[in-house]
Scaffold this motif. Structure first.
Motif, PDB file in Angstrom:
ATOM      1  N   GLY A 344      39.932  50.890  39.412  1.00  0.00           N
ATOM      2  CA  GLY A 344      40.097  52.244  38.908  1.00  0.00           C
ATOM      3  C   GLY A 344      40.248  52.354  37.403  1.00  0.00           C
ATOM      4  N   VAL A 345      41.257  53.130  36.973  1.00  0.00           N
ATOM      5  CA  VAL A 345      41.401  53.453  35.552  1.00  0.00           C
ATOM      6  C   VAL A 345      41.622  52.225  34.684  1.00  0.00           C
ATOM      7  N   GLN A 346      42.040  51.110  35.277  1.00  0.00           N
ATOM      8  CA  GLN A 346      42.303  49.908  34.480  1.00  0.00           C
ATOM      9  C   GLN A 346      41.034  49.318  33.871  1.00  0.00           C
ATOM     10  N   VAL A 347      39.886  49.624  34.448  1.00  0.00           N
ATOM     11  CA  VAL A 347      38.642  49.015  33.961  1.00  0.00           C
ATOM     12  C   VAL A 347      37.593  50.041  33.539  1.00  0.00           C
ATOM     13  N   LEU A 348      37.891  51.327  33.639  1.00  0.00           N
ATOM     14  CA  LEU A 348      36.872  52.352  33.374  1.00  0.00           C
ATOM     15  C   LEU A 348      36.260  52.210  31.981  1.00  0.00           C
ATOM     16  N   GLY A 349      37.112  52.090  30.965  1.00  0.00           N
ATOM     17  CA  GLY A 349      36.596  52.018  29.599  1.00  0.00           C
ATOM     18  C   GLY A 349      35.742  50.793  29.362  1.00  0.00           C
ATOM     19  N   ALA A 350      36.132  49.655  29.931  1.00  0.00           N
ATOM     20  CA  ALA A 350      35.361  48.423  29.768  1.00  0.00           C
ATOM     21  C   ALA A 350      34.018  48.515  30.469  1.00  0.00           C
ATOM     22  N   VAL A 351      33.975  49.137  31.628  1.00  0.00           N
ATOM     23  CA  VAL A 351      32.697  49.324  32.338  1.00  0.00           C
ATOM     24  C   VAL A 351      31.780  50.234  31.526  1.00  0.00           C
ATOM     25  N   ALA A 352      32.353  51.293  30.933  1.00  0.00           N
ATOM     26  CA  ALA A 352      31.542  52.205  30.115  1.00  0.00           C
ATOM     27  C   ALA A 352      30.958  51.503  28.896  1.00  0.00           C
ATOM     28  N   ALA A 353      31.601  50.407  28.456  1.00  0.00           N
ATOM     29  CA  ALA A 353      31.114  49.666  27.290  1.00  0.00           C
ATOM     30  C   ALA A 353      30.002  48.684  27.636  1.00  0.00           C
ATOM     31  N   ASN A 354      29.697  48.524  28.909  1.00  0.00           N
ATOM     32  CA  ASN A 354      28.648  47.582  29.294  1.00  0.00           C
ATOM     33  C   ASN A 354      27.296  48.091  28.802  1.00  0.00           C
ATOM     34  N   PRO A 355      26.539  47.273  28.072  1.00  0.00           N
ATOM     35  CA  PRO A 355      25.260  47.749  27.519  1.00  0.00           C
ATOM     36  C   PRO A 355      24.217  48.072  28.575  1.00  0.00           C
ATOM     37  N   ASP A 356      24.395  47.554  29.796  1.00  0.00           N
ATOM     38  CA  ASP A 356      23.431  47.813  30.866  1.00  0.00           C
ATOM     39  C   ASP A 356      23.846  48.964  31.768  1.00  0.00           C
ATOM     40  N   ALA A 357      24.970  49.600  31.466  1.00  0.00           N
ATOM     41  CA  ALA A 357      25.412  50.717  32.304  1.00  0.00           C
ATOM     42  C   ALA A 357      24.347  51.810  32.295  1.00  0.00           C
ATOM     43  N   SER A 358      23.993  52.304  33.461  1.00  0.00           N
ATOM     44  CA  SER A 358      22.936  53.305  33.581  1.00  0.00           C
ATOM     45  C   SER A 358      23.464  54.702  33.280  1.00  0.00           C
ATOM     46  N   GLY A 359      22.531  55.628  33.081  1.00  0.00           N
ATOM     47  CA  GLY A 359      22.911  57.016  32.852  1.00  0.00           C
ATOM     48  C   GLY A 359      23.738  57.587  33.993  1.00  0.00           C
ATOM     49  N   PRO A 360      23.302  57.428  35.248  1.00  0.00           N
ATOM     50  CA  PRO A 360      24.106  57.946  36.358  1.00  0.00           C
ATOM     51  C   PRO A 360      25.504  57.335  36.426  1.00  0.00           C
ATOM     52  N   LEU A 361      25.609  56.040  36.132  1.00  0.00           N
ATOM     53  CA  LEU A 361      26.925  55.414  36.148  1.00  0.00           C
ATOM     54  C   LEU A 361      27.817  55.998  35.058  1.00  0.00           C
ATOM     55  N   LEU A 362      27.254  56.203  33.872  1.00  0.00           N
ATOM     56  CA  LEU A 362      28.042  56.788  32.788  1.00  0.00           C
ATOM     57  C   LEU A 362      28.504  58.200  33.144  1.00  0.00           C
ATOM     58  N   GLU A 363      27.625  58.979  33.787  1.00  0.00           N
ATOM     59  CA  GLU A 363      28.036  60.314  34.247  1.00  0.00           C
ATOM     60  C   GLU A 363      29.196  60.209  35.228  1.00  0.00           C
ATOM     61  N   TYR A 364      29.074  59.273  36.155  1.00  0.00           N
ATOM     62  CA  TYR A 364      30.127  59.071  37.152  1.00  0.00           C
ATOM     63  C   TYR A 364      31.460  58.732  36.478  1.00  0.00           C
ATOM     64  N   LEU A 365      31.408  57.885  35.454  1.00  0.00           N
ATOM     65  CA  LEU A 365      32.640  57.479  34.776  1.00  0.00           C
ATOM     66  C   LEU A 365      33.294  58.651  34.047  1.00  0.00           C
ATOM     67  N   THR A 366      32.490  59.529  33.457  1.00  0.00           N
ATOM     68  CA  THR A 366      33.078  60.681  32.754  1.00  0.00           C
ATOM     69  C   THR A 366      33.699  61.676  33.722  1.00  0.00           C
ATOM     70  N   GLN A 367      33.268  61.633  34.982  1.00  0.00           N
ATOM     71  CA  GLN A 367      33.792  62.567  35.983  1.00  0.00           C
ATOM     72  C   GLN A 367      34.951  61.982  36.790  1.00  0.00           C
ATOM     73  N   HIS A 368      35.271  60.717  36.539  1.00  0.00           N
ATOM     74  CA  HIS A 368      36.322  60.050  37.309  1.00  0.00           C
ATOM     75  C   HIS A 368      37.679  60.718  37.054  1.00  0.00           C
ATOM     76  N   ARG A 369      38.439  60.885  38.123  1.00  0.00           N
ATOM     77  CA  ARG A 369      39.783  61.447  37.999  1.00  0.00           C
ATOM     78  C   ARG A 369      40.775  60.529  38.704  1.00  0.00           C
TER      79      ARG A 369
END
Length: 445
Positions: A344-369
């Motif tokens: 969960g929130v412990q890794v969200l920022g690090a996952v968003a920093a992955n250079p291979d993160a896709s557009g849909p994944l980035l959208e999902y991360l911004t919507q995470h609550r």
């Protein structure tokens, strides 16, 4: 409007004719008010462009010697464009970059401004006649600067200089002959414990003194010195001060077993350490499988791990290890989403920093609550960010400047930030390469 014009000046998509207009405006403003901060900012933003014509570069260089020096260090001003008489700072910059004419050095070594001579003294590869002039300069600061940086044999002579500050500078120079350094170390007038801290070629007995110094800052400085041997490394590993032990982790040859002990005993958030960065894949196998999460996390900082180690660390049960490995290239979308599902929130920022993160994944991360602000910051600058993800970032004051500059910002949202009360946001929006040409024209005076 001034901050918007500075944003335009940095916009890579600005049409050439608008670059011309801004350059004319900036030079007129600078001539009308030499103290104008706006003119200075605008000129520097224009100087940073990669599409300037040679004539425009010369116009900027002619504005001031300081601007010419800036252009010289950027690599856009050549020796053929510089007169050392009217542009001494630019000439020194080119010599410092080894792109100037060596014939300039003697002239500049007798320049009436001691600051020019002081800057020249740190330039590499100066001809002997210029070095000899600087070595007897009437300003001791110039001689000290020469002693500190020159790669000339003159260091042996300067080791006998009457000013102790000059002799200390000689001792700190990496190119001073070892025998001269050893002689200086025996000089009762000099305290060389700081000056020798960057030397990596000293006898171990010379390192032993500072390594036992009562001042922990001195011990910490020597702990990361690649010149100290294994015996001193082991001694410093038992130092009672945490700053010394942490400095030792930066040593490029600290044994991996000892590095693991240091990491386990310290709860610091480690960056990639030199010894880990230099380790072979076989050497990494044992620490990657350590029972201590702090040790596994050291390995997870690498960004070129073998696939089997990368994948093993990606499913580590400890969130700190997963957070460290999450930005590693090559991780699959499935693996990245699984990290979020487990931690969960412990890794969200690090996952968003992955250079291979896709557009849909980035959208999902911004919507995470619950959300994490670092996610928005990472997504706002991510090359795969989509319009919806950037709109979420635009709503956050911290991430708003980066989002306003992102070329994937939706067309309907791209002009709104231009009127933001935060000038950083408005300037970033003016520099957005997707800004319509018509809007660029509207912003021009």
């Amino acid at each position: 409007m001034n901050h918007l014009l500075c944003g335009l000046a940095a916009n890579p998509a600005l049409p050439p004719e608008l670059v011309d207009r801004l350059l004319t405006l900036a030079l007129e403003e600078a001539r009308a008010d030499p103290a104008s901060q706006f003119a200075d900012d605008l000129l520097h933003d224009l100087a940073d462009r990669v599409d300037l014509r040679h004539g425009q570069i010369l116009e900027l260089a002619a504005y001031s010697d300081t601007m010419a020096r800036y252009l010289a260090y950027r690599g856009t001003l050549d020796a053929a464009d510089v007169d050392p008489g009217s542009m001494p700072n630019a000439a020194v910059a080119l010599l410092d970059e080894r792109r100037g004419h060596l014939a300039w050095a003697r002239f500049l070594a007798t320049h009436p401004d001691p600051e020019i001579r002081w800057k020249l003294a740190s330039c590499p590869g100066l001809p002997h006649d210029a070095v000899d002039l600087l070595a007897v300069d009437p300003d001791e600061a110039v001689v000290k600067e020469l002693a500190l940086w020159t790669d000339s044999p003159v260091t042996a002579r300067l080791a006998l200089h009457p000013d102790p500050e000059v002799r200390i500078a000689v001792a700190a120079n990496p190119t001073t002959p070892l025998e001269a350094v050893i002689a200086l170390a025996a000089d009762p007038e000099l305290t060389l414990k700081w000056a020798l801290s960057e030397r990596t070629d000293l006898p171990q007995e010379l390192y032993a003194g500072p390594a036992a110094d009562p001042h922990s800052g001195v011990r910490a400085t020597y702990a990361s010195n690649p010149g100290i041997g294994q015996e001193l490394i082991r001694v410093l590993a038992a130092d009672p001060e945490i700053e010394v032990r942490r400095a030792l982790t930066e040593h490029p040859r600290v044994p991996l077993d000892l590095l693991a002990e240091l990491a386990v005993g310290d709860r610091a958030g480690w960056n990639l350490l030199p010894r880990i960065a230099a380790a072979t894949p076989d050497e990494l196998t044992e620490p990657a499988g350590s029972r201590h999460a702090a040790v596994r996390m050291l390995v997870a900082q690498r960004r070129d791990l073998p696939p089997h180690l990368r994948e093993a660390l990606a499913v580590d049960p400890d969130a700190s290890v997963v957070r460290a490995v999450a930005p590693h290239p090559g991780l699959s979308e499935e693996s990245l989403r699984a990290m979020v599902a487990r931690h969960g929130v412990q890794v969200l920022g690090a996952v968003a920093a992955n250079p291979d993160a896709s557009g849909p994944l980035l959208e999902y991360l911004t919507q995470h609550r619950p959300g994490v602000r670092r996610v928005l910051k990472e997504v706002a600058g991510h090359p795969h960010a989509t319009g919806p993800a950037l709109l979420a970032c635009l709503a956050d004051r911290t991430s708003r400047p980066r989002a306003a500059a992102h070329p994937a910002l939706p067309p309907e949202a791209i002009t709104e930030p231009l009127g933001d009360e935060d000038r950083r946001v408005a300037e970033a929006a003016a520099g957005n390469p997707s800004l319509p040409r018509a809007v660029m024209l509207e912003l021009m005076p």
